[in-house]
Design a protein around this motif. Structure first.
Motif, PDB file in Angstrom:
ATOM      1  N   LEU A 259      -1.133   6.726  -9.027  1.00  0.00           N
ATOM      2  CA  LEU A 259      -1.130   7.521  -7.795  1.00  0.00           C
ATOM      3  C   LEU A 259      -2.545   7.904  -7.387  1.00  0.00           C
ATOM      4  O   LEU A 259      -2.884   7.856  -6.201  1.00  0.00           O
ATOM      5  N   ALA A 260      -3.381   8.251  -8.354  1.00  0.00           N
ATOM      6  CA  ALA A 260      -4.783   8.575  -8.039  1.00  0.00           C
ATOM      7  C   ALA A 260      -5.456   7.377  -7.378  1.00  0.00           C
ATOM      8  O   ALA A 260      -6.196   7.538  -6.400  1.00  0.00           O
ATOM      9  N   GLY A 261      -5.190   6.192  -7.903  1.00  0.00           N
ATOM     10  CA  GLY A 261      -5.755   4.980  -7.309  1.00  0.00           C
ATOM     11  C   GLY A 261      -5.292   4.782  -5.885  1.00  0.00           C
ATOM     12  O   GLY A 261      -6.067   4.372  -5.007  1.00  0.00           O
TER      13      GLY A 261
ATOM     14  N   ASP B  94       0.812  -1.214   0.000  1.00  0.00           N
ATOM     15  CA  ASP B  94       0.000   0.000   0.000  1.00  0.00           C
ATOM     16  C   ASP B  94       0.851   1.272   0.000  1.00  0.00           C
ATOM     17  O   ASP B  94       0.356   2.347  -0.217  1.00  0.00           O
ATOM     18  N   LYS B  95       2.157   1.151   0.207  1.00  0.00           N
ATOM     19  CA  LYS B  95       3.043   2.316   0.213  1.00  0.00           C
ATOM     20  C   LYS B  95       3.666   2.579  -1.157  1.00  0.00           C
ATOM     21  O   LYS B  95       4.155   3.667  -1.412  1.00  0.00           O
ATOM     22  N   SER B  96       3.693   1.569  -2.027  1.00  0.00           N
ATOM     23  CA  SER B  96       4.242   1.761  -3.373  1.00  0.00           C
ATOM     24  C   SER B  96       3.628   0.743  -4.327  1.00  0.00           C
ATOM     25  O   SER B  96       3.086  -0.275  -3.895  1.00  0.00           O
ATOM     26  N   LYS B  97       3.732   1.061  -5.592  1.00  0.00           N
ATOM     27  CA  LYS B  97       3.210   0.169  -6.619  1.00  0.00           C
ATOM     28  C   LYS B  97       4.154   0.229  -7.818  1.00  0.00           C
ATOM     29  O   LYS B  97       4.552   1.313  -8.244  1.00  0.00           O
ATOM     30  N   THR B  98       4.492  -0.924  -8.351  1.00  0.00           N
ATOM     31  CA  THR B  98       5.357  -1.004  -9.523  1.00  0.00           C
ATOM     32  C   THR B  98       4.497  -1.310 -10.740  1.00  0.00           C
ATOM     33  O   THR B  98       3.666  -2.215 -10.705  1.00  0.00           O
ATOM     34  N   VAL B  99       4.702  -0.525 -11.801  1.00  0.00           N
ATOM     35  CA  VAL B  99       3.941  -0.718 -13.037  1.00  0.00           C
ATOM     36  C   VAL B  99       4.898  -0.681 -14.226  1.00  0.00           C
ATOM     37  O   VAL B  99       5.947  -0.041 -14.180  1.00  0.00           O
ATOM     38  N   GLU B 100       4.517  -1.383 -15.277  1.00  0.00           N
ATOM     39  CA  GLU B 100       5.333  -1.425 -16.488  1.00  0.00           C
ATOM     40  C   GLU B 100       4.827  -0.369 -17.474  1.00  0.00           C
ATOM     41  O   GLU B 100       3.627  -0.249 -17.705  1.00  0.00           O
ATOM     42  N   VAL B 101       5.778   0.374 -18.041  1.00  0.00           N
ATOM     43  CA  VAL B 101       5.444   1.394 -19.041  1.00  0.00           C
ATOM     44  C   VAL B 101       6.438   1.295 -20.191  1.00  0.00           C
ATOM     45  O   VAL B 101       7.484   0.662 -20.075  1.00  0.00           O
TER      46      VAL B 101
ATOM     47  N   ASN C 213       9.990  -0.750 -15.775  1.00  0.00           N
ATOM     48  CA  ASN C 213       9.150  -0.684 -14.585  1.00  0.00           C
ATOM     49  C   ASN C 213       9.410   0.634 -13.874  1.00  0.00           C
ATOM     50  O   ASN C 213      10.568   1.048 -13.721  1.00  0.00           O
ATOM     51  N   ILE C 214       8.321   1.286 -13.481  1.00  0.00           N
ATOM     52  CA  ILE C 214       8.451   2.474 -12.643  1.00  0.00           C
ATOM     53  C   ILE C 214       7.735   2.191 -11.339  1.00  0.00           C
ATOM     54  O   ILE C 214       6.799   1.389 -11.275  1.00  0.00           O
ATOM     55  N   VAL C 215       8.201   2.858 -10.289  1.00  0.00           N
ATOM     56  CA  VAL C 215       7.639   2.676  -8.958  1.00  0.00           C
ATOM     57  C   VAL C 215       6.971   3.977  -8.546  1.00  0.00           C
ATOM     58  O   VAL C 215       7.595   5.047  -8.613  1.00  0.00           O
ATOM     59  N   ILE C 216       5.710   3.873  -8.144  1.00  0.00           N
ATOM     60  CA  ILE C 216       4.986   5.040  -7.659  1.00  0.00           C
ATOM     61  C   ILE C 216       4.848   4.854  -6.156  1.00  0.00           C
ATOM     62  O   ILE C 216       4.271   3.864  -5.686  1.00  0.00           O
ATOM     63  N   ARG C 217       5.408   5.786  -5.398  1.00  0.00           N
ATOM     64  CA  ARG C 217       5.371   5.715  -3.944  1.00  0.00           C
ATOM     65  C   ARG C 217       4.284   6.634  -3.414  1.00  0.00           C
ATOM     66  O   ARG C 217       4.141   7.764  -3.878  1.00  0.00           O
ATOM     67  N   LYS C 218       3.566   6.140  -2.443  1.00  0.00           N
ATOM     68  CA  LYS C 218       2.545   6.961  -1.802  1.00  0.00           C
ATOM     69  C   LYS C 218       3.245   8.095  -1.049  1.00  0.00           C
ATOM     70  O   LYS C 218       4.213   7.865  -0.324  1.00  0.00           O
TER      71      LYS C 218
ATOM     72  N   VAL D  12       2.730  13.597  -8.394  1.00  0.00           N
ATOM     73  CA  VAL D  12       3.141  12.597  -9.387  1.00  0.00           C
ATOM     74  C   VAL D  12       4.628  12.766  -9.688  1.00  0.00           C
ATOM     75  O   VAL D  12       5.389  11.785  -9.711  1.00  0.00           O
ATOM     76  N   ALA D  13       5.063  14.000  -9.900  1.00  0.00           N
ATOM     77  CA  ALA D  13       6.470  14.256 -10.244  1.00  0.00           C
ATOM     78  C   ALA D  13       7.418  13.810  -9.140  1.00  0.00           C
ATOM     79  O   ALA D  13       8.509  13.300  -9.428  1.00  0.00           O
ATOM     80  N   THR D  14       7.029  13.980  -7.895  1.00  0.00           N
ATOM     81  CA  THR D  14       7.930  13.653  -6.787  1.00  0.00           C
ATOM     82  C   THR D  14       7.787  12.223  -6.274  1.00  0.00           C
ATOM     83  O   THR D  14       8.634  11.765  -5.510  1.00  0.00           O
ATOM     84  N   CYS D  15       6.775  11.507  -6.711  1.00  0.00           N
ATOM     85  CA  CYS D  15       6.525  10.150  -6.208  1.00  0.00           C
ATOM     86  C   CYS D  15       6.787   9.066  -7.246  1.00  0.00           C
ATOM     87  O   CYS D  15       6.489   7.899  -7.009  1.00  0.00           O
ATOM     88  N   THR D  16       7.333   9.421  -8.404  1.00  0.00           N
ATOM     89  CA  THR D  16       7.537   8.464  -9.491  1.00  0.00           C
ATOM     90  C   THR D  16       9.032   8.211  -9.683  1.00  0.00           C
ATOM     91  O   THR D  16       9.795   9.147  -9.929  1.00  0.00           O
ATOM     92  N   PHE D  17       9.413   6.937  -9.567  1.00  0.00           N
ATOM     93  CA  PHE D  17      10.819   6.549  -9.605  1.00  0.00           C
ATOM     94  C   PHE D  17      11.031   5.373 -10.549  1.00  0.00           C
ATOM     95  O   PHE D  17      10.126   4.577 -10.792  1.00  0.00           O
ATOM     96  N   TYR D  18      12.261   5.267 -11.048  1.00  0.00           N
ATOM     97  CA  TYR D  18      12.681   4.046 -11.716  1.00  0.00           C
ATOM     98  C   TYR D  18      12.953   3.010 -10.631  1.00  0.00           C
ATOM     99  O   TYR D  18      13.081   3.351  -9.447  1.00  0.00           O
TER     100      TYR D  18
END
Length: 187
Positions: A179-181, A4-11, A19-24, A144-150
């Motif tokens: 991130l919205a999700g 629930d603190k991060s999610k990895t998605v393929e783009v 894969n990018i990681v979106i951190r809450k 979004v800009a600050t929570c999106t990582f490789y």
């Protein structure tokens, strides 16, 4: 990190799957985002962009929205709420509805929601250009800009401006929807 603190998605970036990681965001980032949003609101007002309150007055003065439409909106919202309760509780309050009764209520709800959507469509299209809406968008863009990582921990976007200049690409869209999700529990 828990799920629930991060999610990895393929783009796809430059025709490569990554894969990018979106951190809450934590409280510090949320606080920074609020400051960025507040500054955007102030800049909008300084630049003459209407607030929601000013837009309401403008719409009434121009005959776009009036008290009659306000009442119609309230009535439709109440009718939809009543139908939802009826569907949830049952028409008699004594148990389950017949399938045909449930179907009829669901159809009525759909019709009322369409009427509400049609009624408020113009109002919503104008509201998206208010200082508040722009401020909310900038606030979310900052997150979004600050929570999106490789995957290696490096940021995908170097700044808010970098994100906004590349916000029409798949990585930006995927990061924003993910991130919205996470923030608002939406798919």
């Amino acid at each position: 990190m828990s799920q629930d603190k991060s999610k990895t998605v393929e783009v796809t970036i430059d025709e490569n799957k990554v894969n990018i990681v979106i951190r809450k965001p934590n409280n510090v980032l949320i606080s920074q985002a609020q400051r960025v949003g507040a500054k955007a609101w102030t800049d909008c007002v300084r630049d003459g962009i209407m607030t929601k309150k000013e837009l309401e007055k403008f719409m009434k003065d121009q005959g776009i929205w009036d008290d009659g439409k306000d009442q119609e909106q309230k009535k439709l919202v109440e009718e939809i709420s009543s139908l939802e309760k009826k569907l949830f509780i049952g028409s008699r309050g004594h148990g389950k509805l017949k399938a045909s009764e449930g179907k009829e209520i669901a159809i009525q709800m759909r019709i009322k929601r369409a009427e509400l959507r049609d009624l408020i469509a113009e109002k919503l299209s104008l509201e998206q250009n208010t200082a508040e809406a722009i401020s909310d968008n900038v606030r979310f863009d900052f997150l979004v800009a600050t929570c999106t990582f490789y995957e290696n921990g490096q940021k995908v976007y170097s700044s808010l401006d970098d994100y906004q200049s590349r916000s029409d690409g798949e990585p930006a869209f995927t990061a924003a929807s993910t991130l919205a999700g996470m923030l608002y529990s939406v798919d």
